[in-house]
Design a protein around this motif. Structure first.
Motif, PDB file in Angstrom:
ATOM      1  N   UNK A  87       0.857 -11.823   2.341  1.00 52.97           N
ATOM      2  CA  UNK A  87      -0.794 -11.894   2.964  1.00 52.97           C
ATOM      3  C   UNK A  87      -1.169 -10.536   2.345  1.00 52.97           C
ATOM      4  N   UNK A  88      -1.933 -10.565   2.016  1.00 55.09           N
ATOM      5  CA  UNK A  88      -2.738 -10.178   1.468  1.00 55.09           C
ATOM      6  C   UNK A  88      -3.637  -8.615   2.181  1.00 55.09           C
ATOM      7  N   UNK A  89      -3.645  -7.662   2.098  1.00 57.50           N
ATOM      8  CA  UNK A  89      -3.850  -6.972   3.224  1.00 57.50           C
ATOM      9  C   UNK A  89      -5.122  -6.490   3.132  1.00 57.50           C
ATOM     10  N   UNK A  90      -6.187  -6.709   3.631  1.00 57.93           N
ATOM     11  CA  UNK A  90      -7.394  -6.771   2.931  1.00 57.93           C
ATOM     12  C   UNK A  90      -8.118  -5.617   3.865  1.00 57.93           C
ATOM     13  N   UNK A  91      -7.489  -4.601   5.892  1.00 57.63           N
ATOM     14  CA  UNK A  91      -7.798  -3.645   5.912  1.00 57.63           C
ATOM     15  C   UNK A  91      -6.788  -3.263   7.085  1.00 57.63           C
ATOM     16  N   UNK A  92      -6.817  -1.777   7.343  1.00 55.05           N
ATOM     17  CA  UNK A  92      -6.187  -1.477   7.713  1.00 55.05           C
ATOM     18  C   UNK A  92      -6.528  -0.483   8.647  1.00 55.05           C
ATOM     19  N   UNK A  93      -6.462  -0.231   9.960  1.00 53.87           N
ATOM     20  CA  UNK A  93      -6.868   0.622  10.576  1.00 53.87           C
ATOM     21  C   UNK A  93      -6.284   1.354  11.885  1.00 53.87           C
ATOM     22  N   UNK A  94      -6.148   2.688  12.846  1.00 54.42           N
ATOM     23  CA  UNK A  94      -5.762   2.696  13.848  1.00 54.42           C
ATOM     24  C   UNK A  94      -6.099   2.285  14.826  1.00 54.42           C
ATOM     25  N   UNK A  95      -5.576   1.325  15.993  1.00 55.99           N
ATOM     26  CA  UNK A  95      -6.330   0.667  17.525  1.00 55.99           C
ATOM     27  C   UNK A  95      -6.766   2.185  18.370  1.00 55.99           C
ATOM     28  N   UNK A  96      -7.951   1.846  18.130  1.00 56.75           N
ATOM     29  CA  UNK A  96      -8.800   3.479  19.449  1.00 56.75           C
ATOM     30  C   UNK A  96      -7.679   4.066  20.544  1.00 56.75           C
ATOM     31  N   UNK A  97      -7.487   2.531  21.160  1.00 59.22           N
ATOM     32  CA  UNK A  97      -6.914   3.054  22.330  1.00 59.22           C
ATOM     33  C   UNK A  97      -5.234   3.549  22.035  1.00 59.22           C
TER      34      UNK A  97
END
Length: 113
Positions: A87-97
């Motif tokens: 898989x190519x990683x296209x986005x990384x984010x912290x989950x807000x909750x």
């Protein structure tokens, strides 16, 4: 939808590109980065497209992993391997909750390989 930490039922391996001199110039080689870690997996969408007389299929998947010093260092130049699929990683984010507890990685893979 946030996946809780109890559903980290997959093992994923990250890979990082390393430039290697092959005698003709620098080329990228992908090497395992760290040890496999637990993750939750959720397929988001799939698509087919026709381009230059070729039909290709892709699948978008979201992986949830625990936030730590290793996972916080990941970036979209890295790759993720799950169940034999790259898989190519296209986005990384912290989950807000679950700030500083979980990361959500949006990844895309070729479905036709």
């Amino acid at each position: 939808m946030v996946l809780n930490a109890g559903k980290l039922d997959r093992r994923v391996q990250f890979r990082r590109a390393v430039l290697v001199d092959d005698g003709y110039g620098s080329v990228q080689e992908w090497h395992d980065h760290g040890d496999p870690i637990p993750a939750a997996k959720r397929d988001v969408s799939d698509a087919e497209k026709w381009q230059a007389a070729e039909v290709s299929a892709s699948i978008t998947t979201r992986f949830t992993v625990r936030w730590n010093s290793f996972t916080s260092d990941l970036d979209p130049k890295d790759r993720l391997i799950c169940e034999g699929r790259d898989y190519n990683i296209v986005g990384i984010k912290e989950t807000p909750e679950r700030r500083r507890r979980m990361l959500e990685l949006t990844c895309v893979a070729r479905a036709d390989q």
